[in-house]
Design an enzyme around this catalytic site. Structure first.
Site, PDB file in Angstrom:
ATOM      1  N   GLY A   9      10.834 -21.310  38.709  1.00 49.14           N
ATOM      2  CA  GLY A   9      10.774 -19.847  38.499  1.00 49.14           C
ATOM      3  C   GLY A   9      11.083 -19.173  39.822  1.00 49.14           C
ATOM      4  O   GLY A   9      10.257 -19.175  40.735  1.00 49.14           O
ATOM      5  N   ALA A  10      12.309 -18.638  39.925  1.00 45.17           N
ATOM      6  CA  ALA A  10      12.736 -18.020  41.195  1.00 45.17           C
ATOM      7  C   ALA A  10      12.653 -16.498  41.100  1.00 45.17           C
ATOM      8  O   ALA A  10      13.500 -15.792  41.636  1.00 45.17           O
ATOM      9  CB  ALA A  10      14.148 -18.475  41.543  1.00 45.17           C
ATOM     10  N   VAL A  13       7.343 -13.879  42.260  1.00 42.65           N
ATOM     11  CA  VAL A  13       6.340 -14.735  42.907  1.00 42.65           C
ATOM     12  C   VAL A  13       7.027 -15.958  43.521  1.00 42.65           C
ATOM     13  O   VAL A  13       6.774 -16.313  44.675  1.00 42.65           O
ATOM     14  CB  VAL A  13       5.245 -15.188  41.912  1.00 42.65           C
ATOM     15  CG1 VAL A  13       4.249 -16.109  42.608  1.00 42.65           C
ATOM     16  CG2 VAL A  13       4.517 -13.993  41.301  1.00 42.65           C
ATOM     17  N   ASN A 120       0.774 -16.913  34.019  1.00 43.12           N
ATOM     18  CA  ASN A 120      -0.370 -16.431  33.229  1.00 43.12           C
ATOM     19  C   ASN A 120      -0.180 -16.636  31.732  1.00 43.12           C
ATOM     20  O   ASN A 120       0.965 -16.704  31.275  1.00 43.12           O
ATOM     21  CB  ASN A 120      -0.566 -14.940  33.510  1.00 43.12           C
ATOM     22  CG  ASN A 120      -1.360 -14.727  34.787  1.00 43.12           C
ATOM     23  OD1 ASN A 120      -2.403 -15.344  34.976  1.00 43.12           O
ATOM     24  ND2 ASN A 120      -0.857 -13.868  35.660  1.00 43.12           N
ATOM     25  N   ARG A 151      -8.282 -10.147  46.979  1.00 43.18           N
ATOM     26  CA  ARG A 151      -8.392  -8.739  46.554  1.00 43.18           C
ATOM     27  C   ARG A 151      -9.788  -8.207  46.865  1.00 43.18           C
ATOM     28  O   ARG A 151      -9.935  -7.101  47.390  1.00 43.18           O
ATOM     29  CB  ARG A 151      -8.095  -8.633  45.051  1.00 43.18           C
ATOM     30  CG  ARG A 151      -6.614  -8.813  44.777  1.00 43.18           C
ATOM     31  CD  ARG A 151      -6.254  -8.698  43.312  1.00 43.18           C
ATOM     32  NE  ARG A 151      -4.798  -8.691  43.177  1.00 43.18           N
ATOM     33  CZ  ARG A 151      -4.121  -9.193  42.149  1.00 43.18           C
ATOM     34  NH1 ARG A 151      -4.767  -9.748  41.129  1.00 43.18           N
ATOM     35  NH2 ARG A 151      -2.810  -9.135  42.125  1.00 43.18           N
ATOM     36  N   HIS A 175      -9.131 -16.474  35.663  1.00 40.48           N
ATOM     37  CA  HIS A 175      -8.301 -15.444  36.309  1.00 40.48           C
ATOM     38  C   HIS A 175      -7.960 -14.395  35.250  1.00 40.48           C
ATOM     39  O   HIS A 175      -6.889 -14.381  34.681  1.00 40.48           O
ATOM     40  CB  HIS A 175      -7.045 -16.114  36.867  1.00 40.48           C
ATOM     41  CG  HIS A 175      -6.123 -15.180  37.576  1.00 40.48           C
ATOM     42  ND1 HIS A 175      -6.535 -14.351  38.589  1.00 40.48           N
ATOM     43  CD2 HIS A 175      -4.791 -14.958  37.422  1.00 40.48           C
ATOM     44  CE1 HIS A 175      -5.490 -13.655  39.021  1.00 40.48           C
ATOM     45  NE2 HIS A 175      -4.424 -13.995  38.317  1.00 40.48           N
TER      46      HIS A 175
HETATM   47  N1  APR Z   1      12.671 -22.214  33.243  1.00 45.99           N
HETATM   48  C1  APR Z   1      12.790 -21.760  34.504  1.00 45.99           C
HETATM   49  N2  APR Z   1      12.597 -20.470  34.857  1.00 45.99           N
HETATM   50  C2  APR Z   1      12.258 -19.622  33.879  1.00 45.99           C
HETATM   51  C3  APR Z   1      12.113 -20.029  32.534  1.00 45.99           C
HETATM   52  C4  APR Z   1      12.339 -21.389  32.231  1.00 45.99           C
HETATM   53  N3  APR Z   1      12.208 -21.863  30.999  1.00 45.99           N
HETATM   54  N4  APR Z   1      11.760 -18.932  31.808  1.00 45.99           N
HETATM   55  C5  APR Z   1      11.695 -17.895  32.657  1.00 45.99           C
HETATM   56  N5  APR Z   1      12.002 -18.302  33.910  1.00 45.99           N
HETATM   57  C6  APR Z   1      12.085 -17.527  35.147  1.00 45.99           C
HETATM   58  C7  APR Z   1      12.725 -16.157  34.955  1.00 45.99           C
HETATM   59  O1  APR Z   1      14.134 -16.261  34.866  1.00 45.99           O
HETATM   60  C8  APR Z   1      12.266 -15.425  36.216  1.00 45.99           C
HETATM   61  O2  APR Z   1      13.185 -15.546  37.282  1.00 45.99           O
HETATM   62  O3  APR Z   1      10.798 -17.233  35.654  1.00 45.99           O
HETATM   63  C9  APR Z   1      10.947 -16.155  36.585  1.00 45.99           C
HETATM   64  C10 APR Z   1       9.730 -15.249  36.508  1.00 45.99           C
HETATM   65  O4  APR Z   1       9.866 -14.297  37.477  1.00 45.99           O
HETATM   66  P1  APR Z   1       9.434 -12.763  37.298  1.00 45.99           P
HETATM   67  O5  APR Z   1       9.882 -12.278  35.973  1.00 45.99           O
HETATM   68  O6  APR Z   1       9.851 -12.038  38.527  1.00 45.99           O
HETATM   69  O7  APR Z   1       7.841 -12.871  37.220  1.00 45.99           O
HETATM   70  P2  APR Z   1       6.832 -13.043  38.456  1.00 45.99           P
HETATM   71  O8  APR Z   1       6.362 -11.731  38.898  1.00 45.99           O
HETATM   72  O9  APR Z   1       7.400 -13.980  39.452  1.00 45.99           O
HETATM   73  O10 APR Z   1       5.611 -13.725  37.698  1.00 45.99           O
HETATM   74  C11 APR Z   1       5.711 -15.060  37.229  1.00 45.99           C
HETATM   75  O11 APR Z   1       3.408 -15.521  37.567  1.00 45.99           O
HETATM   76  O12 APR Z   1       1.749 -14.082  38.289  1.00 45.99           O
HETATM   77  C12 APR Z   1       2.318 -14.704  37.178  1.00 45.99           C
HETATM   78  O13 APR Z   1       1.909 -13.193  35.335  1.00 45.99           O
HETATM   79  C13 APR Z   1       2.883 -13.698  36.212  1.00 45.99           C
HETATM   80  O14 APR Z   1       3.320 -15.246  34.433  1.00 45.99           O
HETATM   81  C14 APR Z   1       3.918 -14.508  35.491  1.00 45.99           C
HETATM   82  C15 APR Z   1       4.408 -15.470  36.578  1.00 45.99           C
END
Ligand code: APR
Length: 308
Positions: A9-10, A13, A120, A151, A175
C-alpha cells in the site's frame, strides 16, 4: 546484508512510512501497490532524495510481490481510509478482502518476516492477517496503541505547555472508540496525570484522544491521518529491525492475558527482532479491566463478522 522492509500500500501512510525508513537508512524499502505507476513513481522520488538525506538504501516500487521476497518486516497499509462520519469498523468488508489477499502473497514470499498491520479496522485486520499468514501470533502485530498514545501525549503536553517527549502516555484496548486511555500510567516527567489534573479535565483529554482520528478525517474530508500513523509504525519497525526490546502498546494476540481469549487487542509488549517477545500484564483496577474487556469484546464482534 541490509535488512528489507516491504510496505504494502503506497498511499498516504505507506509512502510516509517509506520516507521515514529511507531517511533512517535502516533498511532497503519495497513499496507495493495495486495502482500501476504509483509505487514506481514514489520509489523513484524517494531514491532521488537519498543523496540529500545521506542514505544508501535502495527503494523499489512494484505492482507485483516478487521484490518483497525475504523481507524482515512487512507493513500492511493497503486498503481504504475512512471518510467523514465513518467508523473504522465500516471499512471491514472492503479492507478484509485486500488484507487477506496481500497477506497471503507476502507471507508466502517472506516466511520469516514480522508483519505489522495498519489497515483499519486494525485489530480485526491483524487477526485476519494472523490467520491467513499461518505465522506464529508473535510475528503478526497491529499498530494502534503507539498512535493513540502519541495523540494522548500531544494533548497532555499542550495542556501543560511542556515538551511532548517529556510526556509518557499509555492507551490500551482496541484501536477505535472503545480504546482504553490509562491516566494512571500517563505521566508528565514521571508524575502521574491523576495527581496533576482533576477528573473532568482528564476526561476531556481522553475524549479528544478517542476522537483523534475522526477529528482529522473531518478536517481532511478526503482521507485519514497519515503523518502520525506513519511515525508510530516507524517506531515499531525500528524496534524490530534494531532488536530494541522497546515496551510499546501494540495490538497483540491474547490467549488468556487480561482475561480475554482468541482476540487481538492493544496491550504493552516487548518488541524485538522476533516480534512480540512478551506481553506485559499490568495490574488494572476494576474500572480499567471492565473497559478493557468491553473493548476486546467489541473487537471480537468485528472479527466474528469476518466469519473466519
Ligand atoms: N493491493 C495493494 N495495494 C492496494 C490494494 C491491494 N489489493 N488495494 C488498495 N491498495 C492501495 C491503494 O491503491 C492506495 O494507494 O492502498 C493504498 C491506501 O492508501 P490511501 O488510500 O492513501 O490510505 P491511507 O491513508 O494510506 O490509509 C491506509 O491505513 O490508517 C489506515 O484507515 C487507514 O485502512 C487505511 C490504511
Amino acid at each position: 546484508m541490509r535488512k528489507k522492509v516491504s510496505i504494502i500500500g503506497a498511499g498516504n501512510v505507506g509512502a510516509s512510512l517509506a520516507q521515514l525508513v529511507v531517511q533512517s537508512g535502516l533498511a532497503d524499502v519495497v513499496l507495493q501497490d495495486i495502482v500501476e505507476g504509483v509505487p514506481q513513481g514514489k520509489a523513484l522520488d524517494l531514491s532521488q532524495a537519498c543523496p540529500l538525506w545521506g542514505s544508501s538504501v535502495t527503494v523499489t516500487g512494484t505492482n507485483d510481490f516478487s521484490p518483497t521476497a525475504n523481507s524482515d518486516v512487512i507493513v500492511i497499509t493497503a486498503g481504504f481510509p475512512r471518510k467523514p462520519g465513518m467508523l473504522r469498523e465500516q471499512l471491514l468488508a472492503a479492507n478484509a478482502e485486500v488484507v487477506s489477499g496481500v497477506t497471503k502473497k507476502s507471507a508466502e514470499l517472506s516466511p520469516k518476516a514480522v508483519i505489522i498491520v495498519v489497515t483499519n479496522p486494525m485489530d480485526a485486520m491483524t487477526y485476519l492477517s494472523y490467520k491467513v499468514s499461518g505465522f506464529d501470533h508473535s510475528r503478526v502485530i497491529g499498530m494502534g496503541g503507539v498512535l493513540d498514545s502519541a495523540r494522548f501525549r500531544t494533548f497532555v503536553a499542550w495542556e501543560f505547555n511542556v515538551a511532548p517527549k517529556d510526556v509518557e502516555a499509555l492507551v490500551l484496548g482496541g484501536h477505535g472508540v472503545a480504546m482504553v486511555p490509562m491516566p494512571r500510567y500517563t505521566t508528565v516527567k514521571g508524575v502521574p496525570l491523576t495527581e496533576l489534573l482533576p477528573k473532568d479535565k482528564i476526561d476531556a483529554l481522553i475524549h479528544r484522544t478517542r476522537e483523534g482520528g475522526a477529528e482529522i478525517v473531518s478536517l481532511l474530508k478526503t482521507g485519514s491521518a497519515f503523518y502520525a500513523p506513519a511515525a508510530a509504525t516507524f517506531e515499531m519497525v525500528k524496534a524490530i529491525l534494531l532488536d530494541e526490546k522497546r515496551i510499546l502498546p501494540c495490538s497483540a494476540y491474547l490467549n488468556g492475558q487480561y482475561g480475554v481469549k482468541d482476540v487481538y487487542n492493544g496491550v504493552p509488549v516487548i518488541l524485538g527482532c522476533n516480534g512480540v517477545e512478551k506481553i506485559i500484564e499490568l495490574k488494572l483496577n476494576k474500572e480499567e479491566m471492565d473497559e478493557f474487556v468491553k473493548s476486546a469484546q467489541s473487537v471480537r464482534a468485528t472479527i466474528d463478522e469476518l466469519k473466519i
